[in-house]
Write an enzyme that holds these catalytic residues in place. Sequence first.
Site, PDB file in Angstrom:
ATOM      1  N   ASN A  15       0.697  -1.076   0.136  1.00 46.69           N
ATOM      2  CA  ASN A  15       0.116   0.040   0.016  1.00 46.69           C
ATOM      3  C   ASN A  15       1.078   1.257  -0.242  1.00 46.69           C
ATOM      4  O   ASN A  15       1.466   1.756   0.940  1.00 46.69           O
ATOM      5  CB  ASN A  15      -0.802   0.065   1.308  1.00 46.69           C
ATOM      6  CG  ASN A  15      -2.002   0.939   1.040  1.00 46.69           C
ATOM      7  OD1 ASN A  15      -1.968   2.121   0.252  1.00 46.69           O
ATOM      8  ND2 ASN A  15      -3.190   0.589   1.998  1.00 46.69           N
ATOM      9  N   LYS A  22       3.626   0.998   3.106  1.00 51.25           N
ATOM     10  CA  LYS A  22       2.989   0.002   3.760  1.00 51.25           C
ATOM     11  C   LYS A  22       2.946  -1.255   3.170  1.00 51.25           C
ATOM     12  O   LYS A  22       2.819  -1.654   2.108  1.00 51.25           O
ATOM     13  CB  LYS A  22       1.593   0.110   4.478  1.00 51.25           C
ATOM     14  CG  LYS A  22       1.555   1.594   5.138  1.00 51.25           C
ATOM     15  CD  LYS A  22       0.049   1.835   5.580  1.00 51.25           C
ATOM     16  CE  LYS A  22       0.024   3.201   6.073  1.00 51.25           C
ATOM     17  NZ  LYS A  22      -1.360   3.388   6.560  1.00 51.25           N
ATOM     18  N   ARG A  91      -2.111  -1.877  -4.046  1.00 51.91           N
ATOM     19  CA  ARG A  91      -3.355  -1.181  -3.902  1.00 51.91           C
ATOM     20  C   ARG A  91      -3.106  -0.142  -5.229  1.00 51.91           C
ATOM     21  O   ARG A  91      -2.284   0.519  -5.252  1.00 51.91           O
ATOM     22  CB  ARG A  91      -3.520  -0.380  -2.914  1.00 51.91           C
ATOM     23  CG  ARG A  91      -4.743   0.477  -2.696  1.00 51.91           C
ATOM     24  CD  ARG A  91      -4.512   1.525  -1.603  1.00 51.91           C
ATOM     25  NE  ARG A  91      -5.704   2.385  -1.708  1.00 51.91           N
ATOM     26  CZ  ARG A  91      -5.628   3.640  -0.718  1.00 51.91           C
ATOM     27  NH1 ARG A  91      -4.629   3.834  -0.131  1.00 51.91           N
ATOM     28  NH2 ARG A  91      -6.816   4.517  -0.932  1.00 51.91           N
ATOM     29  N   ASP A 148      -9.263   0.309  -6.110  1.00 50.99           N
ATOM     30  CA  ASP A 148     -10.030   0.793  -4.999  1.00 50.99           C
ATOM     31  C   ASP A 148     -11.243   1.234  -5.770  1.00 50.99           C
ATOM     32  O   ASP A 148     -12.647   1.348  -5.016  1.00 50.99           O
ATOM     33  CB  ASP A 148      -9.499   2.049  -4.356  1.00 50.99           C
ATOM     34  CG  ASP A 148      -8.841   1.905  -3.341  1.00 50.99           C
ATOM     35  OD1 ASP A 148      -9.392   1.436  -2.560  1.00 50.99           O
ATOM     36  OD2 ASP A 148      -8.007   2.895  -2.986  1.00 50.99           O
ATOM     37  N   GLY A 206     -10.364   9.297   7.636  1.00 51.82           N
ATOM     38  CA  GLY A 206      -9.011   9.382   8.012  1.00 51.82           C
ATOM     39  C   GLY A 206      -8.067  10.383   7.337  1.00 51.82           C
ATOM     40  O   GLY A 206      -9.048  11.471   6.958  1.00 51.82           O
ATOM     41  N   ARG A 282      -5.915  14.831  15.620  1.00 48.88           N
ATOM     42  CA  ARG A 282      -5.789  14.688  16.978  1.00 48.88           C
ATOM     43  C   ARG A 282      -5.016  16.261  17.622  1.00 48.88           C
ATOM     44  O   ARG A 282      -5.437  16.596  18.724  1.00 48.88           O
ATOM     45  CB  ARG A 282      -4.444  13.788  17.391  1.00 48.88           C
ATOM     46  CG  ARG A 282      -4.866  12.453  17.115  1.00 48.88           C
ATOM     47  CD  ARG A 282      -3.806  11.583  16.815  1.00 48.88           C
ATOM     48  NE  ARG A 282      -2.976  11.705  15.669  1.00 48.88           N
ATOM     49  CZ  ARG A 282      -1.993  10.917  15.402  1.00 48.88           C
ATOM     50  NH1 ARG A 282      -1.652   9.811  15.900  1.00 48.88           N
ATOM     51  NH2 ARG A 282      -1.238  11.261  14.312  1.00 48.88           N
ATOM     52  N   GLU A 376      -7.321  -2.980   4.551  1.00 51.00           N
ATOM     53  CA  GLU A 376      -6.965  -2.881   3.087  1.00 51.00           C
ATOM     54  C   GLU A 376      -6.163  -3.909   2.466  1.00 51.00           C
ATOM     55  O   GLU A 376      -6.390  -4.540   1.657  1.00 51.00           O
ATOM     56  CB  GLU A 376      -6.535  -1.479   2.918  1.00 51.00           C
ATOM     57  CG  GLU A 376      -7.673  -0.434   3.001  1.00 51.00           C
ATOM     58  CD  GLU A 376      -7.253   1.013   2.601  1.00 51.00           C
ATOM     59  OE1 GLU A 376      -7.972   1.873   2.137  1.00 51.00           O
ATOM     60  OE2 GLU A 376      -6.267   1.164   3.175  1.00 51.00           O
TER      61      GLU A 376
END
Length: 394
Positions: A15, A22, A91, A148, A206, A282, A376
């Site tokens: 990914n 990743k 991906r 996707d 996200g 955050r 995913e």
Amino acid sequence: MTQGESMGKALIAINAGSATLKFRAYSSDGKTLLARGMVDHFGRDHACLELEKSGKRYTQPLGSGNRDENVAAVLNTLADHDLMPLAVAHRVVHGGLHYRSPVVMTPEVVDDLSALIPLAPLHQPVSLSVMHAFAKLDPHLTQIACFDTAFHCGQPVVATRFGIARHWHEQGLRRYGFHGLSYAAITRRLPELGLGASKVVVLHLGSGASACAIHAGQSVASSMGFSALDGLMMSTRPGTLDPEVVLYWMEHEGMDVAAVRQELYKQCGLYGVSGGLSSDMRELLQAKTDEAREAVELFCYRAAREVASLATAMKGLDAIVFTAGIGERSPEIRSRILKQLAWLGFEADLAANLAQSYRITSPASPLHAYVMATDEEGEMAREAAALLCGDVEL
């Protein structure tokens, strides 16, 4: 016995983002996670590779951060831990109209996906360059593209159209929908909640954010459209935007296409509304500025409004599922969105929400909301395994 024969064969799910890569290693059937890792600052100086296997973490500095070198480091690190790639699943953000299921990469497929770069100018080139890096290291390695857009290919025609001339639609200017691998992973688990045949809105919240109406396991409508800019406000992307804003920038501010694209992808969303304070939810929740509060408020408002819109597309609503980084980890954001949806029948359970429980609405709530971790990479591995064994039932 050769080195390759002594190693375990693994499906590798990749990914790739603009600054990270990743990767996860799965058993050959795609069901068991063997190792996970990430290259941070991918394509930049001073990259670092992290790997987790059997509960242990390993860190390796990579120096220059050259893309080819980082891909080589991933394969070498996996080999050092006795994992040899059976195949690599990537991906790919955009599969256009043609690719509705995973496909083994060939030169013809590469050409097709390259032709789709104008539809995903920031995401598509990254995926293709990573595939190229793997091919240079091992030309015989099987590489699989997982899309996707594929999850949304069965949407009703009316959900795919813009109000533009027909020849543009026929040329491919239409709504595609994205985050499909995430939605497919969540849909696979909906029967666990007794929602396999239900009308569900999944909020993928996200850095990139979207929402999808899913009825009986099928995508009915999505907040994202022609590109990954549409729909919900995101970390640095505006979501739905009056096209006249873009024309204003070009006509009155002298911005060219490159400048407009930079503005849309990097300067808007949470980052832009907060006055450049942060794109990280955050940090904005902790900030005390009016701009930060407004950014958070707008994020939640847009998400709640989209839920109601998607409920209309399904002619009803049974449940909401929160997923992805913000959706899974921010009780505050979930609480704010559910508060705005109380009129639909969502009664939040404060304690359950704070405890990150599976269900975050009270037992007496007419409609329920859930929190589910997306996967995913796991979905990619499952799809790749099915393709390799000839199972067309994806």
